[in-house]
Scaffold this motif. Structure first.
Motif, PDB file in Angstrom:
ATOM      1  N   THR A 236       1.089  -1.273  -0.010  1.00 24.80           N
ATOM      2  CA  THR A 236      -0.060  -0.020  -0.133  1.00 24.80           C
ATOM      3  C   THR A 236       1.035   1.290  -0.125  1.00 24.80           C
ATOM      4  O   THR A 236       1.694   1.371   0.950  1.00 24.80           O
ATOM      5  CB  THR A 236      -0.807   0.110   1.315  1.00 24.80           C
ATOM      6  N   PRO A 237       0.584   1.933  -1.042  1.00 24.49           N
ATOM      7  CA  PRO A 237       1.506   3.162  -1.150  1.00 24.49           C
ATOM      8  C   PRO A 237       1.414   4.434   0.037  1.00 24.49           C
ATOM      9  O   PRO A 237       0.392   4.348   0.381  1.00 24.49           O
ATOM     10  CB  PRO A 237       1.432   3.780  -2.584  1.00 24.49           C
ATOM     11  N   GLU A 238       2.286   5.093   0.189  1.00 20.73           N
ATOM     12  CA  GLU A 238       2.089   6.306   0.991  1.00 20.73           C
ATOM     13  C   GLU A 238       1.304   7.282   0.344  1.00 20.73           C
ATOM     14  O   GLU A 238       1.296   7.352  -0.916  1.00 20.73           O
ATOM     15  CB  GLU A 238       3.330   6.912   1.512  1.00 20.73           C
TER      16      GLU A 238
ATOM     17  N   MET B  87      12.370  -5.273   8.256  1.00 21.25           N
ATOM     18  CA  MET B  87      11.580  -4.645   7.460  1.00 21.25           C
ATOM     19  C   MET B  87      12.304  -3.982   6.195  1.00 21.25           C
ATOM     20  O   MET B  87      13.540  -3.832   6.263  1.00 21.25           O
ATOM     21  CB  MET B  87      10.808  -3.343   8.042  1.00 21.25           C
ATOM     22  N   PHE B  88      11.538  -4.191   5.088  1.00 18.23           N
ATOM     23  CA  PHE B  88      12.207  -3.874   3.669  1.00 18.23           C
ATOM     24  C   PHE B  88      11.261  -3.200   2.873  1.00 18.23           C
ATOM     25  O   PHE B  88      10.056  -3.028   3.077  1.00 18.23           O
ATOM     26  CB  PHE B  88      12.478  -5.248   3.184  1.00 18.23           C
TER      27      PHE B  88
ATOM     28  N   ALA C  11       7.741  -3.325   4.746  1.00 14.65           N
ATOM     29  CA  ALA C  11       7.079  -4.509   4.953  1.00 14.65           C
ATOM     30  C   ALA C  11       7.932  -5.376   5.632  1.00 14.65           C
ATOM     31  O   ALA C  11       9.191  -5.442   5.440  1.00 14.65           O
ATOM     32  CB  ALA C  11       6.618  -5.117   3.511  1.00 14.65           C
ATOM     33  N   THR C  12       7.570  -6.015   6.932  1.00 12.44           N
ATOM     34  CA  THR C  12       8.313  -6.934   7.739  1.00 12.44           C
ATOM     35  C   THR C  12       8.448  -8.339   6.659  1.00 12.44           C
ATOM     36  O   THR C  12       7.760  -8.572   5.723  1.00 12.44           O
ATOM     37  CB  THR C  12       7.545  -7.452   8.661  1.00 12.44           C
ATOM     38  N   ALA C  13       9.562  -8.787   7.171  1.00 11.96           N
ATOM     39  CA  ALA C  13       9.823 -10.163   6.605  1.00 11.96           C
ATOM     40  C   ALA C  13       8.490 -11.304   6.746  1.00 11.96           C
ATOM     41  O   ALA C  13       8.392 -11.955   5.726  1.00 11.96           O
ATOM     42  CB  ALA C  13      11.057 -10.722   7.175  1.00 11.96           C
TER      43      ALA C  13
END
Length: 128
Positions: free
Chosen positions: A13-15, A118-119, A26-28
């Protein structure tokens, strides 16, 4: 594999346009769930479960993705298409993720002394 992860990160989901914080991370766990949902054959080939405290296993798809992405970032530095960060688990008592089939995956890192990785796709203005 990187192309599939980049595809997933593009769909996070974009900012709000132009927001100074940039794209969300997003977390792993979130990446593992999205990979298992969109590319189930890859998750099956790797032989990992999504992960979480309830699995009782040390190795998971979330852990594998975090390790692979972290290694790539360390190797490629600013040339990496992905950047990473840590989310502190301080003052967090639970963090659960839900997969496409409704399965719940509680983070195994809460109360472990380790942060969650997070990545996100590296912002264009920070790419070489």
């Amino acid at each position: 594999m990187l192309e599939k992860v980049l595809d997933i990160l593009q769909q996070v989901t974009p900012e709000p346009p132009g927001h100074h914080l940039g794209r969300p991370y997003a977390t792993a766990y979130q990446l593992a769930i999205a990979l298992d949902t969109k590319y189930p054959e890859v998750a099956r080939e790797l032989g990992f479960e999504i992960g979480g405290a309830e699995t009782g296993r040390r190795n998971s798809l979330a852990q594998y993705l975090a390790q692979q992405l972290s290694s790539r970032i360390a190797r490629d530095g600013d040339a990496s298409a992905v950047e990473g960060a840590f989310l502190s688990c301080d003052h967090v008592t639970a963090m659960e993720f839900v997969d496409a089939r409704g399965g719940q995956h509680a983070s195994s890192l809460i109360d472990s002394g380790f942060p969650l990785t997070m990545f996100r796709i590296r912002p264009h203005d920070r790419q070489p």
